[in-house]
Design a protein around this motif. Structure first.
Motif, mmCIF file in Angstrom:
data_model
loop_
_atom_site.group_PDB
_atom_site.id
_atom_site.type_symbol
_atom_site.label_atom_id
_atom_site.label_comp_id
_atom_site.label_asym_id
_atom_site.label_seq_id
_atom_site.Cartn_x
_atom_site.Cartn_y
_atom_site.Cartn_z
ATOM 1 N N TRP B 188 38.446 35.168 33.964
ATOM 2 C CA TRP B 188 38.080 36.371 34.686
ATOM 3 C C TRP B 188 36.577 36.475 34.820
ATOM 4 N N LEU B 189 35.862 36.198 33.723
ATOM 5 C CA LEU B 189 34.409 36.334 33.759
ATOM 6 C C LEU B 189 33.780 35.360 34.739
ATOM 7 N N LEU B 190 34.376 34.183 34.874
ATOM 8 C CA LEU B 190 33.830 33.215 35.812
ATOM 9 C C LEU B 190 34.230 33.550 37.250
ATOM 10 N N GLY B 191 35.248 34.372 37.395
ATOM 11 C CA GLY B 191 35.707 34.713 38.734
ATOM 12 C C GLY B 191 36.865 33.815 39.132
ATOM 13 N N SER B 192 38.029 34.400 39.383
ATOM 14 C CA SER B 192 39.203 33.594 39.672
ATOM 15 C C SER B 192 40.144 34.334 40.604
ATOM 16 N N LEU B 193 40.729 33.587 41.527
ATOM 17 C CA LEU B 193 41.685 34.204 42.454
ATOM 18 C C LEU B 193 43.110 33.813 42.109
ATOM 19 N N SER B 194 43.310 33.241 40.919
ATOM 20 C CA SER B 194 44.650 32.734 40.619
ATOM 21 C C SER B 194 45.661 33.855 40.450
ATOM 22 N N GLY B 195 45.202 35.073 40.224
ATOM 23 C CA GLY B 195 46.127 36.180 40.057
ATOM 24 C C GLY B 195 46.330 36.995 41.315
ATOM 25 N N ALA B 196 45.907 36.486 42.459
ATOM 26 C CA ALA B 196 45.970 37.273 43.691
ATOM 27 C C ALA B 196 47.378 37.291 44.265
ATOM 28 N N ARG B 197 48.007 38.476 44.285
ATOM 29 C CA ARG B 197 49.304 38.654 44.931
ATOM 30 C C ARG B 197 49.130 39.731 45.989
#
Lengths: 327, 339, 260
Positions: B188-197
């Motif tokens: 999360w701190l690095l920035g991630s779109l893996s949780g985008a629904r």
């Protein structure tokens, strides 16, 4: 008089320095060996260790795998403190483990460790031996404290097992036994017979070893304890292509591969129930056969890393697997 | 001369919009599973009411529940961060400003880390947004305590608040992290779109519509700030209220994006500069084009993040940093064409 | 005074200090007046109030019957324009872009620059003498060049009242005379011009009326030849002055020497 006291202080300093050198030289230069002594000197994850002197009497164990290894070998009385434990011990050792002193819930600091005056620190992860953790291995050895890391957890090239096998675990049992000058025969016999008794599932089922994570799953990969356990029970790991012990993965591949069963690692900070909720609330994974039909196998976190519980973990999973009704 | 430039900008706009549409169309066909592009488009069309999808429910989920929301979120977040960065650079008259300047990212991180460690990850967007707003409030409070609120005071206050929030975040992580929960936090701190629904898509697009569009339309006003407050006031701009409204809109936009994807760095800082090198510094052109370029950039950065090392995923924040720096260097060496 | 600039009882306080204290000043319409005074007299502060870009603690400013602080901002910006003493930007705008900013008050939020605007911009660029710089990046200009561009920007606003803070202090002699000549011609065409000037002789050469500011108060105001006496100059500036007549123009010419 001042001149005399200065000489005394100087002499004391020299003596301390020499004794320090003596300790270091004892560790680094092999002394003439008897047959048992030879087995007690070896290269542990890149650090040469020498236990040919008396067996350690005051051990600090970091991580459950270390604690349980000692308990399994009947060496619980040598443990002066435990730290960073991953979960409750199996029932057989419950009373004994309850008497053990807990030094720290997380990685202990060097001062805490030194305070217990150990002569050996037995760690489950290499990273436990860091400057802001228990101290670096060279620092500790300089203070006369021996250090030992579970070989299965070594990460450097040449030390990490190319693919973890029970021979690696059994070798560790043998090493630890020889360090403490005790017999490993009984334990090894028990492990091997338990191992042989595990039924291998013939259905050719695929599996995901889901350790943690929600938006990005963290799963058991191809060369570590999860892979070993899944091979033993007859499950094909969908993440086996990744040459790591564990790896961050992605849901798309999971959905694409649609594993027949999902192994859930149960930890107090991340329960199997929570992972089920993650799978069910994700609209893509909610449609997985394993999720819709609750084809879950549960393994406690403390048993999911390579150690004396690996055999029983595999045995338990095999039992759960046999009970699963796959329509 | 002006007409020629206006024509150039319009052409750039059309071309970039086209590239964006194509990016979305092709990015959704890329991924570790073996769904073919034709199957992907078939699935999307099926959901839009055209034709029957050929995919099983499960594999259809790959396209419709994982890839498409993720690509759309990447587009919206990229656009939002780029616009926010451009506006922050204008408002603070500082070319090194980024959307996270006023403590927004650190505040959001604190909120996110708190709920991740408490195990109530479902509240993540809310907590992150509240954290961002709280940090912003603190920043403005601190800036006003120094006297009249000026851009430089606000920036300094933001730095202080960011440092504080980061310190608390680090403390919280260090104190409570168990097992491997740090892994999720780090992502999360690095920035991630893996949780985008789809909920994340809704949040991100709502933010673009509610805050992003008004900002984009304020380009001319931002240009009037070029020579400072007095000059802007002399041109008839309500300096104070304009600044506050723009700041609030930017904070809202950034807060929403950070709540959805973590603090993806670099997009807000560098993309406005890259677009400036293309079309000049006038905000009427800069803002909309930054939005489009930001969307395109993040779509592809995320595509790389999830496919270069497949089946492993990198947090997209790492990719934006690795990709962005060389691109900026290349753009700098290009000679700026005459208007 | 109808039609001109009329400010009364202006008080400005900054950080508790009274910078401008009860100032009344008037500028007749269609004249070019100078505001002079030593450093720290409050000229810049007062000008910003008169331009209505900042509000005073007390007082009113009227122009041609309009109370400037009561007008909507855009409307006011079509009536009064202001050129700051030092103005810079980091944005790489072209000179033409910068001058075009002066048209902002004539546009709504959505309306666009039309052909009229281009023509006006071209005209004021020519008038301000920066035609050769029109496509240059404004950040590459010298201080003097930039000053003339800012003047052009104010001219593009096409206002009836133009206020300038030291419009000539970065310029060489020829440029100074050129700019002031332009302001004089503007005044003749009906624009009311008030400029803070550093150089007293420029004030005397071009301005028929002068306002002398000292310690935040109007020390004196009126026709230049009457106000700028050696006694006043001695008291305000602390120097000995002799007022001569310019050999060619006949206008007052002040020669200075240190006071004994």
């Amino acid at each position: 008089m001042p001149r005399l006291s200065r000489i005394i202080v100087l002499a004391a300093a020299v003596a301390v320095a020499l004794s320090g050198c003596a300790t270091i030289s004892a560790v680094s230069t092999p002394s003439p060996s008897t047959s048992t002594a030879a087995a007690e000197k070896f290269d542990n994850c890149g650090t040469r260790v020498d236990f040919s002197d008396a067996a350690p009497k005051r051990v600090i164990t970091i991580k459950s795998t270390s604690t349980e290894m000692l308990l399994a070998l009947g060496l619980g009385d040598r443990i002066v403190g435990t730290a960073f434990q991953d979960g409750p011990v199996p029932a057989t050792w419950k009373t004994e483990a309850a008497k053990l002193s807990v030094l720290s819930v997380q990685v202990p600091s060097q001062e805490v460790v030194l305070n217990s005056e150990p002569d050996l620190i037995y760690a489950g992860w290499e990273s436990n031996f860091s400057a802001d953790g228990a101290g670096t291995r060279s620092d500790l050895q300089g203070l006369g404290i021996a250090t030992y890391v579970s070989p299965a957890a070594c990460r450097e090239v040449g030390y990490q097992p190319a693919r973890l096998g029970f021979s690696d675990i059994f070798r560790e049992i043998g090493q630890v036994a020889s360090i403490f000058h005790v017999s490993d025969t009984k334990l090894l016999a028990q492990q091997k017979s338990d191992l042989a008794a595990i039924p291998r599932d013939k259905r050719g089922l695929t599996a995901l070893w889901f350790s943690s994570g929600s938006s990005t799953p963290y799963v058991g990969a191809g060369i570590g304890a999860p892979q070993l356990v899944m091979d033993t029970v007859g499950l094909k790991n969908i993440a086996s292509g990744v040459k790591e012990t564990w790896t961050s993965f992605n849901w798309e591949t999971v959905v694409n591969d649609n594993p027949d069963v999902i192994v859930l690692v149960d930890a107090t900070w991340n329960t199997a129930a929570k992972k089920m909720a993650v799978l069910e609330s994700n609209p893509a994974t909610a449609n997985l056969d394993a999720v819709k039909n609750h084809r879950y196998l549960i393994v406690p976190f403390a048993a999911s890393e390579a150690g004396v519980r690996t055999v029983s973990a595999a045995s338990d999973l095999a039992t759960q697997l046999a009970r699963l009704d796959l329509k | 001369m002006q007409a020629r430039r206006a024509g150039r900008v319009a052409t750039a706009g059309v071309v970039l919009a086209l590239v964006l549409v194509l990016s979305i169309t092709f990015a959704i066909t890329i991924g570790p599973s073996n769904v073919t592009p034709v199957e992907v488009w078939g699935s999307v069309l099926h959901h839009l009411g055209v034709g029957d999808g050929q995919l099983s429910l499960l594999r259809d989920g790959i396209v419709w529940q994982l890839r498409l929301p993720r690509v759309l979120t990447a587009a919206a977040v990229g656009a939002g961060l780029a616009i926010s960065g451009a506006v922050m650079q204008a408002l603070t008259r500082n070319p090194l400003a980024d959307p996270y300047l006023l403590g927004l990212s650190s505040g959001a991180s604190l909120g996110a880390v708190a709920v991740l460690l408490l195990g109530i990850a479902v509240l993540l967007p809310v907590a992150a947004f509240l954290g961002a707003m709280l940090a912003l409030g603190l920043t403005l409070l601190l800036a006003s305590s120094l006297g009249r609120i000026t851009p430089s005071r606000t920036v300094l206050a933001g730095i202080a608040v960011s440092a504080l929030a980061s310190a608390v975040t680090s403390l919280v992580i260090f104190w409570t992290v168990t097992g491997d929960s740090y892994r999720e936090i780090l992502g999360w701190l690095l920035g991630s779109l893996s949780g985008a629904r789809w909920p994340e898509v809704a949040i991100a697009f709502a933010a673009i519509v509610i805050a992003g569009l008004p900002i984009m339309l304020s380009g001319r006003i931002l240009d009037a700030f070029a020579f400072g407050d007095t000059s802007a006031a002399a041109l008839g701009i309500n300096v104070n209220s304009t600044r506050w409204i723009l700041l609030a809109a930017t904070a809202l936009l950034t807060g929403a994006m950070v709540s959805v994807s973590g603090s993806i760095g670099f997009v807000g800082l560098i993309l406005p500069h890259a677009v400036r090198l293309l079309v000049g510094p006038r905000h009427r052109a800069l803002l909309p084009l930054s939005a489009i370029v930001g969307a395109i950039f993040l779509i592809w950065a995320d595509t790389a993040a999830r496919s270069v090392f497949e089946p492993r995923e990198l947090p997209v924040g790492i990719v934006t940093a690795i990709i962005g720096a060389p691109i900026f260097a290349i753009l700098l060496t290009r000679r700026r064409s005459e208007v | 005074m109808s039609g001109g600039l009329d400010a009364s009882r202006i008080d400005v306080r900054i950080d508790g200090r009274l910078i401008v204290d009860g100032v009344d000043c008037t500028v007749a319409p269609g004249t070019f007046s100078a505001m002079i005074g030593p450093n720290g007299a409050g000229k810049s502060t007062l000008l910003r109030i008169l331009a209505a870009v900042e509000r005073p603690e007390a007082g009113t400013v009227e122009f041609a019957g309009d109370k400037l602080f009561e007008l909507p901002r855009r409307q006011r910006a079509r009536i009064v324009s202001f050129v700051e003493q030092d103005s810079s930007t980091e944005l790489s705008l072209t000179v033409r872009d910068v001058v075009a900013l002066g048209r902002t008050p004539h546009h709504g939020l959505f309306s666009d620059a039309g052909a009229d605007d281009d023509a006006i911009v071209a005209r004021v660029i020519e008038a301000a003498g920066v035609a050769s710089l029109a496509d240059r990046d404004v950040t590459t200009l010298s201080g003097g060049e930039r000053q003339r561009v800012m003047l052009a920007k104010a001219l593009a606003q096409e206002t009836q009242l133009l206020l300038l803070d030291e419009p000539s202090n970065h310029l060489d002699i020829a440029a100074q005379l050129s700019v002031l000549g332009l302001l004089e011609r503007l005044a003749l065409s009906g624009v009311t011009v008030l400029a803070a000037l550093h150089d007293i002789n420029l004030a005397t050469a071009y301005c028929d009326h002068v306002i002398v500011l000292r310690n935040g108060r109007v020390f004196a105001a009126g026709p230049t030849s009457e106000v700028l006496t050696p006694e006043l100059l001695s008291e305000v500036y602390g120097v000995q002055a002799t007022v001569l007549a310019h050999p060619q123009t006949g206008r007052p010419l002040v020669a200075f020497s240190p006071s004994v």
